[in-house]
Each structure stands twice: as structure tokens, then as C-alpha cells.
Design a protein around this motif. Structure first.
Motif, mmCIF file in Angstrom:
data_model
loop_
_atom_site.group_PDB
_atom_site.id
_atom_site.type_symbol
_atom_site.label_atom_id
_atom_site.label_comp_id
_atom_site.label_asym_id
_atom_site.label_seq_id
_atom_site.Cartn_x
_atom_site.Cartn_y
_atom_site.Cartn_z
ATOM 1 N N PHE A 137 56.644 66.365 68.119
ATOM 2 C CA PHE A 137 56.795 66.952 69.450
ATOM 3 C C PHE A 137 55.526 67.677 69.865
ATOM 4 O O PHE A 137 54.895 68.355 69.053
ATOM 5 N N ASP A 138 55.165 67.528 71.115
ATOM 6 C CA ASP A 138 54.015 68.236 71.656
ATOM 7 C C ASP A 138 54.465 69.649 72.023
ATOM 8 O O ASP A 138 55.016 69.883 73.094
ATOM 9 N N VAL A 139 54.240 70.583 71.108
ATOM 10 C CA VAL A 139 54.729 71.949 71.280
ATOM 11 C C VAL A 139 54.083 72.631 72.474
ATOM 12 O O VAL A 139 54.689 73.497 73.108
ATOM 13 N N THR A 140 52.877 72.235 72.817
ATOM 14 C CA THR A 140 52.220 72.856 73.976
ATOM 15 C C THR A 140 52.996 72.570 75.256
ATOM 16 O O THR A 140 53.072 73.413 76.146
ATOM 17 N N ILE A 169 56.261 72.037 75.283
ATOM 18 C CA ILE A 169 57.505 72.787 75.174
ATOM 19 C C ILE A 169 57.287 74.237 75.588
ATOM 20 O O ILE A 169 58.081 74.823 76.330
ATOM 21 N N GLU A 170 56.185 74.819 75.121
ATOM 22 C CA GLU A 170 55.913 76.227 75.401
ATOM 23 C C GLU A 170 55.552 76.473 76.859
ATOM 24 O O GLU A 170 55.743 77.577 77.371
ATOM 25 N N SER A 171 55.052 75.436 77.526
ATOM 26 C CA SER A 171 54.676 75.614 78.937
ATOM 27 C C SER A 171 55.901 75.812 79.817
ATOM 28 O O SER A 171 55.849 76.512 80.829
ATOM 29 N N GLY A 172 57.017 75.185 79.434
ATOM 30 C CA GLY A 172 58.256 75.352 80.180
ATOM 31 C C GLY A 172 58.246 74.748 81.572
ATOM 32 O O GLY A 172 59.108 75.042 82.390
ATOM 33 N N ARG A 173 57.306 73.873 81.833
ATOM 34 C CA ARG A 173 57.196 73.301 83.178
ATOM 35 C C ARG A 173 57.951 71.976 83.252
ATOM 36 O O ARG A 173 57.358 70.904 83.388
ATOM 37 N N PHE A 174 59.247 72.049 83.169
ATOM 38 C CA PHE A 174 60.062 70.842 83.182
ATOM 39 C C PHE A 174 60.897 70.808 84.453
ATOM 40 O O PHE A 174 61.834 71.584 84.614
ATOM 41 N N SER A 175 60.538 69.903 85.351
ATOM 42 C CA SER A 175 61.248 69.815 86.626
ATOM 43 C C SER A 175 62.356 68.771 86.597
ATOM 44 O O SER A 175 63.222 68.761 87.459
ATOM 45 N N ASN A 176 62.327 67.888 85.591
ATOM 46 C CA ASN A 176 63.376 66.878 85.470
ATOM 47 C C ASN A 176 63.543 66.496 84.005
ATOM 48 O O ASN A 176 62.782 66.935 83.142
ATOM 49 N N LEU A 207 63.088 63.684 82.449
ATOM 50 C CA LEU A 207 62.059 62.843 81.856
ATOM 51 C C LEU A 207 60.892 63.661 81.321
ATOM 52 O O LEU A 207 60.344 63.355 80.263
ATOM 53 N N THR A 208 60.487 64.704 82.038
ATOM 54 C CA THR A 208 59.351 65.494 81.578
ATOM 55 C C THR A 208 59.654 66.171 80.245
ATOM 56 O O THR A 208 58.788 66.291 79.385
ATOM 57 N N ALA A 209 60.890 66.613 80.070
ATOM 58 C CA ALA A 209 61.274 67.220 78.789
ATOM 59 C C ALA A 209 61.454 66.157 77.714
ATOM 60 O O ALA A 209 61.064 66.344 76.556
ATOM 61 N N TYR A 210 62.033 65.030 78.092
ATOM 62 C CA TYR A 210 62.247 63.896 77.178
ATOM 63 C C TYR A 210 60.907 63.406 76.628
ATOM 64 O O TYR A 210 60.817 62.945 75.496
ATOM 65 N N SER A 211 59.861 63.521 77.440
ATOM 66 C CA SER A 211 58.550 62.985 77.097
ATOM 67 C C SER A 211 57.737 63.899 76.190
ATOM 68 O O SER A 211 56.566 63.611 75.928
ATOM 69 N N THR A 212 58.334 64.982 75.710
ATOM 70 C CA THR A 212 57.622 65.814 74.741
ATOM 71 C C THR A 212 57.430 65.085 73.422
ATOM 72 O O THR A 212 56.634 65.504 72.588
ATOM 73 N N SER A 213 58.157 63.984 73.213
ATOM 74 C CA SER A 213 57.984 63.180 72.003
ATOM 75 C C SER A 213 56.644 62.462 72.042
ATOM 76 O O SER A 213 56.333 61.756 73.000
#
Length: 288
Positions: A212-215, A217-224, A226-232
């Protein structure tokens, strides 16, 4: 005209005959791309199976579950969706050619996975939780049928993980995304083999270091979703390799030709084998 989107993989997506422009809203409010006709001429594309056979590799075709099914569906009254019927025809054709098929629709249903809760309402993807469960099913199948794969039940038990829930900062979307971080020892080597950068990216460590790209995750800039799903990181490129660096008997290697549905399968699948190479289906020509 019905278009045959035939994805031959080690495999993930299923052939599905899809009609352009035919959409309707399911009773849970999700807009579904309808498959409104049965393709009686549907035949399997065996080119990848044939290539695997020529090279002495075992081939498995995975059929993922659709958002709708034949028995308990959200399809509105009077509407039709023949995704599963067409898939059944395709699988029958594959089996007749001698290919091995693992039908996740049946396997997941048999262990109580809920079809309607398994997908996001605001995104086309199935939930990260569904990928986690599917990885256990696939790993058990590989361990039971092929040498080099060692199934560890604890690796596929949610209690063995710290589950981080990512909320979206979009007030219009109330869904969230769960990420599974192992509580047990993990040592992986992640290599991004195809990227716009001049050099390959190579990372070593546990899930926070590799998967997981922790950077993000820590940014918290998830508007939908897919953006959170794409942390992989598995999906960062068309070609990535995830290797299990722990020293035990797990020599099995998987070439996983797929799409974004596999991003949250591969991290848990690799725990029971030596390595998983991900090749995005869009990077190869269908039927090559």
C-alpha cells in the motif's frame, strides 16, 4: 451487435457479452450495464490456454461473480441480464477444450460471501474485502491441486489483520474502503517493471512498505471509492512483481493476467506462494 470482450487469463475476468448503451438502474440504486441477449454462438478463446500448454505451464481460468445473478437479483421487473448465462456457455466451451476453470461465483457463494454486499454502490469494483476473501479461495485451490503452494488458513482470517478503514471526504458518498494490514511477519519484494520512469521501482518490507502507498493513505484526499481502492501498488503499472521473501517451502509462481479486480487479491495470494507477476489485460492484445 454483441461485442465479445474475451479476457483469457490466469486468470481473472470472464468473457462477457456486452451490449453498448443498454443500462438500467438496479433496485439498490446502482446503474448496471445490461447484457440483454444470450449469445448462442459464444465460444471460448483458448489462445492463452494453448500458449500455457505449449510452455508446460498450468492454466486456470477464474470466473468472477457479477453484480447480478440468476437467482436473487436486483434487476428490475421486466428487465433482462444474461451475464451469467453467457458466462456459463463460455466456461463450458473452455472446459471442452481441456482448460481448468475455477468458478468464483459458486466458490464464494458456498462460503457465505454476499453478492450484493460484495460490491461498492458508487463504483464498479468489488470491495477490497471481497478480494481478500477471494484470495483465500484461490490459494486453497492452488494448494490442493498444485505443488509449490502452501495454504495457511491464518493468512486468510480477518482476525490476523489490522483493518484500516478509509473514509471519503465527499459528503455525497457514504461508503468507505477497508485495507488489511497483517499482524504477522511479512517480508515482500515489490518491483514495478513497467513505468514511465526510466528505472524500475523496487521496494522491500511489509505491507506498509510494499503493498500500500502509505503516503496516499496519510494524505486523506479520497473523493471517491476508486481513489482509495487505488492505494494498492499492484496496479501502479501494467507489469508488477510481488515476491514472498520469507524462507519456507513455497516455490509456486503465478502469472496473473487481469485488471483492477485483482489488486486486492494478489497481496494475500502471494503469502502462500513464491511470487505473483501481475500483467494488466490492457497491455496485451486479446487472442495474441
Amino acid at each position: 451487435d454483441i461485442k465479445l470482450a474475451c479476457v483469457s487469463l490466469i486468470n481473472w475476468n470472464m468473457a462477457y457479452a456486452q451490449n453498448d448503451g443498454d443500462e438500467y438502474m438496479l433496485s439498490n440504486g446502482v446503474v448496471e450495464q445490461a447484457v440483454t441477449e444470450v449469445d448462442n454462438e459464444l465460444m471460448a478463446d483458448t489462445s492463452v490456454f494453448d500458449a500455457a500448454t505449449r510452455n508446460g505451464a498450468n492454466y486456470i481460468y477464474l470466473q468472477y461473480p457479477y453484480r447480478v445473478n440468476s437467482f436473487d437479483s436486483y434487476v428490475p421487473y421486466g428487465a433482462a441480464n444474461y451475464s451469467n448465462q453467457n458466462a456459463d456457455k463460455y466456461l463450458d466451451s473452455l472446459r471442452a477444450s481441456g482448460a481448468t476453470v475455477l468458478d468464483l461465483r459458486k466458490e464464494l457463494a458456498s462460503i457465505g460471501w454476499d453478492l450484493h454486499d460484495g460490491y461498492y454502490l458508487t463504483d464498479k469494483h468489488w470491495k477490497t474485502d471481497s478480494g481478500f476473501v477471494a484470495a483465500g479461495v484461490i490459494s486453497k485451490y492452488l494448494s490442493d491441486n498444485y505443488e509449490g503452494f502452501v495454504y495457511h488458513p491464518e493468512y486468510h482470517d480477518k482476525s490476523s489483520y489490522d483493518i484500516k478503514t478509509i473514509d471519503l471526504n465527499n459528503p455525497m458518498i457514504r461508503e468507505c474502503v477497508n485495507l488489511y494490514f497483517p499482524k504477522f511477519e511479512v517480508k515482500l519484494r515489490y518491483i514495478c517493471l513497467e513505468d514511465e520512469k526510466e528505472e524500475d521501482i523496487e521496494l522491500l518490507g511489509g505491507f506498509p512498505d510494499t503493498i500500500f502507498d502509505v503516503t496516499k493513505i496519510e494524505s486523506g484526499r479520497f473523493s471517491n471509492v476508486l481513489t482509495a481502492y487505488s492505494t494498492s501498488r499492484v496496479g501502479e503499472s501494467f507489469l508488477t512483481e510481488t515476491k514472498n521473501e520469507l524462507d519456507y517451502d513455497h516455490s509456486g509462481t503465478v502469472l496473473y493476467i487481469s485488471n483492477s479486480f485483482s489488486w486486492h487479491i494478489i497481496p494475500y495470494l502471494v503469502l502462500d506462494c513464491d511470487k505473483v507477476v501481475f500483467l494488466h489485460i490492457d497491455a496485451i492484445e486479446i487472442g495474441r
